[in-house]
Scaffold this motif. Structure first.
Motif, PDB file in Angstrom:
ATOM      1  N   PRO A  91      65.429  67.936  44.354  1.00 31.29           N
ATOM      2  CA  PRO A  91      66.585  68.796  44.659  1.00 31.29           C
ATOM      3  C   PRO A  91      66.278  70.242  44.271  1.00 31.29           C
ATOM      4  CG  PRO A  91      67.016  67.498  42.690  1.00 31.29           C
ATOM      5  CD  PRO A  91      65.707  67.021  43.255  1.00 31.29           C
ATOM      6  N   ASP A  92      67.032  71.157  44.814  1.00 29.34           N
ATOM      7  CA  ASP A  92      66.863  72.567  44.462  1.00 29.34           C
ATOM      8  C   ASP A  92      67.302  72.828  43.028  1.00 29.34           C
ATOM      9  OD1 ASP A  92      65.800  73.497  46.946  1.00 29.34           O
ATOM     10  OD2 ASP A  92      67.787  73.216  47.798  1.00 29.34           O
ATOM     11  N   ALA A  93      68.240  72.030  42.540  1.00 34.80           N
ATOM     12  CA  ALA A  93      68.693  72.130  41.148  1.00 34.80           C
ATOM     13  C   ALA A  93      69.328  70.807  40.764  1.00 34.80           C
ATOM     14  CB  ALA A  93      69.709  73.261  40.988  1.00 34.80           C
ATOM     15  N   VAL A  94      69.432  70.587  39.463  1.00 34.92           N
ATOM     16  CA  VAL A  94      70.170  69.441  38.940  1.00 34.92           C
ATOM     17  C   VAL A  94      71.212  69.999  37.980  1.00 34.92           C
ATOM     18  CG1 VAL A  94      70.075  67.329  37.567  1.00 34.92           C
ATOM     19  CG2 VAL A  94      68.214  67.864  39.156  1.00 34.92           C
ATOM     20  N   ILE A  95      72.452  69.656  38.227  1.00 35.07           N
ATOM     21  CA  ILE A  95      73.549  70.109  37.376  1.00 35.07           C
ATOM     22  C   ILE A  95      73.805  69.028  36.334  1.00 35.07           C
ATOM     23  CG2 ILE A  95      75.982  70.750  37.308  1.00 35.07           C
ATOM     24  CD1 ILE A  95      75.613  71.574  40.306  1.00 35.07           C
ATOM     25  N   ARG A  96      73.835  69.417  35.069  1.00 38.04           N
ATOM     26  CA  ARG A  96      74.176  68.500  33.984  1.00 38.04           C
ATOM     27  C   ARG A  96      75.529  68.936  33.434  1.00 38.04           C
ATOM     28  NH1 ARG A  96      71.308  65.089  30.638  1.00 38.04           N
ATOM     29  NH2 ARG A  96      69.345  65.952  31.359  1.00 38.04           N
ATOM     30  N   GLN A 120      74.049  65.696  38.680  1.00 38.70           N
ATOM     31  CA  GLN A 120      74.360  65.816  40.101  1.00 38.70           C
ATOM     32  C   GLN A 120      73.323  66.739  40.749  1.00 38.70           C
ATOM     33  OE1 GLN A 120      78.140  67.720  41.129  1.00 38.70           O
ATOM     34  NE2 GLN A 120      78.511  66.051  42.561  1.00 38.70           N
ATOM     35  N   PRO A 121      72.618  66.249  41.781  1.00 43.06           N
ATOM     36  CA  PRO A 121      71.657  67.117  42.464  1.00 43.06           C
ATOM     37  C   PRO A 121      72.376  68.156  43.325  1.00 43.06           C
ATOM     38  CG  PRO A 121      71.755  65.004  43.573  1.00 43.06           C
ATOM     39  CD  PRO A 121      72.642  64.912  42.362  1.00 43.06           C
ATOM     40  N   HIS A 166      70.113  65.521  56.819  1.00 43.50           N
ATOM     41  CA  HIS A 166      70.014  65.838  55.386  1.00 43.50           C
ATOM     42  C   HIS A 166      70.425  64.663  54.498  1.00 43.50           C
ATOM     43  CE1 HIS A 166      69.095  69.943  56.286  1.00 43.50           C
ATOM     44  NE2 HIS A 166      70.255  70.163  56.866  1.00 43.50           N
ATOM     45  N   VAL A 167      71.113  63.678  55.068  1.00 47.03           N
ATOM     46  CA  VAL A 167      71.625  62.558  54.280  1.00 47.03           C
ATOM     47  C   VAL A 167      70.522  61.776  53.564  1.00 47.03           C
ATOM     48  CG1 VAL A 167      72.902  60.370  54.397  1.00 47.03           C
ATOM     49  CG2 VAL A 167      73.766  62.402  55.598  1.00 47.03           C
ATOM     50  N   PRO A 168      69.415  61.410  54.225  1.00 48.18           N
ATOM     51  CA  PRO A 168      68.377  60.668  53.494  1.00 48.18           C
ATOM     52  C   PRO A 168      67.860  61.424  52.265  1.00 48.18           C
ATOM     53  CG  PRO A 168      67.955  60.583  55.852  1.00 48.18           C
ATOM     54  CD  PRO A 168      69.073  61.565  55.635  1.00 48.18           C
ATOM     55  N   GLN A 169      67.656  62.715  52.406  1.00 45.57           N
ATOM     56  CA  GLN A 169      67.177  63.527  51.286  1.00 45.57           C
ATOM     57  C   GLN A 169      68.173  63.490  50.128  1.00 45.57           C
ATOM     58  OE1 GLN A 169      66.678  67.690  52.218  1.00 45.57           O
ATOM     59  NE2 GLN A 169      65.743  68.139  50.250  1.00 45.57           N
ATOM     60  N   LEU A 170      69.446  63.685  50.417  1.00 47.50           N
ATOM     61  CA  LEU A 170      70.470  63.696  49.374  1.00 47.50           C
ATOM     62  C   LEU A 170      70.608  62.324  48.712  1.00 47.50           C
ATOM     63  CD1 LEU A 170      73.066  65.889  51.252  1.00 47.50           C
ATOM     64  CD2 LEU A 170      71.823  66.541  49.198  1.00 47.50           C
ATOM     65  N   GLN A 171      70.558  61.261  49.506  1.00 49.18           N
ATOM     66  CA  GLN A 171      70.651  59.922  48.941  1.00 49.18           C
ATOM     67  C   GLN A 171      69.459  59.635  48.021  1.00 49.18           C
ATOM     68  OE1 GLN A 171      73.175  57.733  49.035  1.00 49.18           O
ATOM     69  NE2 GLN A 171      74.410  59.002  50.393  1.00 49.18           N
ATOM     70  N   MET A 172      68.262  60.049  48.419  1.00 50.85           N
ATOM     71  CA  MET A 172      67.076  59.855  47.580  1.00 50.85           C
ATOM     72  C   MET A 172      67.185  60.652  46.281  1.00 50.85           C
ATOM     73  SD  MET A 172      64.850  57.692  48.652  1.00 50.85           S
ATOM     74  CE  MET A 172      63.376  58.170  47.788  1.00 50.85           C
ATOM     75  N   GLU A 173      67.712  61.854  46.361  1.00 48.38           N
ATOM     76  CA  GLU A 173      67.884  62.670  45.157  1.00 48.38           C
ATOM     77  C   GLU A 173      68.819  61.975  44.174  1.00 48.38           C
ATOM     78  OE1 GLU A 173      69.073  66.485  46.695  1.00 48.38           O
ATOM     79  OE2 GLU A 173      67.044  66.942  47.387  1.00 48.38           O
ATOM     80  N   MET A 174      69.905  61.387  44.682  1.00 46.68           N
ATOM     81  CA  MET A 174      70.833  60.666  43.812  1.00 46.68           C
ATOM     82  C   MET A 174      70.152  59.444  43.211  1.00 46.68           C
ATOM     83  SD  MET A 174      74.504  60.874  45.738  1.00 46.68           S
ATOM     84  CE  MET A 174      74.019  61.059  47.454  1.00 46.68           C
ATOM     85  N   THR A 186      76.466  59.594  41.088  1.00 50.55           N
ATOM     86  CA  THR A 186      77.298  59.029  42.149  1.00 50.55           C
ATOM     87  C   THR A 186      77.571  59.981  43.310  1.00 50.55           C
ATOM     88  OG1 THR A 186      79.313  59.666  40.975  1.00 50.55           O
ATOM     89  CG2 THR A 186      78.441  57.449  40.556  1.00 50.55           C
ATOM     90  N   SER A 187      77.112  61.241  43.184  1.00 46.98           N
ATOM     91  CA  SER A 187      77.320  62.178  44.290  1.00 46.98           C
ATOM     92  C   SER A 187      76.325  63.330  44.185  1.00 46.98           C
ATOM     93  CB  SER A 187      78.755  62.717  44.302  1.00 46.98           C
ATOM     94  OG  SER A 187      78.998  63.500  43.150  1.00 46.98           O
ATOM     95  N   ALA A 188      76.196  64.044  45.302  1.00 43.84           N
ATOM     96  CA  ALA A 188      75.322  65.207  45.376  1.00 43.84           C
ATOM     97  C   ALA A 188      76.107  66.368  45.968  1.00 43.84           C
ATOM     98  CB  ALA A 188      74.102  64.913  46.250  1.00 43.84           C
TER      99      ALA A 188
END
Length: 112
Positions: free
Chosen positions: A11-16, A23-24, A63-71, A79-81
C-alpha cells in the motif's frame, strides 16, 4: 511453502489507529490530460488538452484485487482499506472498501 506462489502487497501507506487497528491507504492520481483532436484537420491534433473529470466516485474493479491483498497482508484484524482518488484540478475523494473473505479465497485459489 513448496508449490505456492509468493504473494505480497504494498500500500502507499498504512494507517495505525490509537486502538492498534491497521488500515491500508492506496492513492491513485488521475492525469487531467487527454489527446487532442482525432484528425489532422482538428486545431488540437497532436496536442494535449485538459479534460479532468475529477476524482472517481467508486473504487474501480481493477483496483479491488490490490486492495483486498493489502488487507490480507495486514492480517485478519484488517477489515477495510482506504482508497484516495486524486484529481489534479478537482480535489480528492476518499472511499472505503470492506474486506471480502470470499473474494480473497477465490483470488488465492488462482495462485495455487
Amino acid at each position: 511453502r513448496r508449490g505456492r506462489a509468493a504473494l505480497g502487497a504494498s500500500p502507499d501507506a498504512v494507517i495505525r489507529y490509537a486502538d492498534g487497528t491497521l488500515q491500508p491507504l492506496e492513492v491513485k492520481s488521475h492525469a487531467p490530460f487527454a489527446p487532442g483532436g482525432a484528425t489532422r484537420k482538428s486545431s488540437t491534433f497532436g496536442k494535449f488538452t485538459i479534460r479532468d473529470p475529477g476524482p472517481r466516485d467508486r473504487v474501480a474493479c481493477w483496483h479491488v484485487p490490490q486492495l483486498q491483498m493489502e488487507m490480507m497482508c495486514l492480517g485478519r484484524d484488517c477489515t477495510s482499506a482506504l482508497f484516495l482518488s486524486s484529481s489534479a484540478t478537482r480535489g480528492v475523494t476518499i472511499l472505503e472498501l470492506s474486506r471480502d473473505e470470499d473474494y480473497l479465497e477465490s483470488m488465492l485459489s488462482l495462485a495455487r
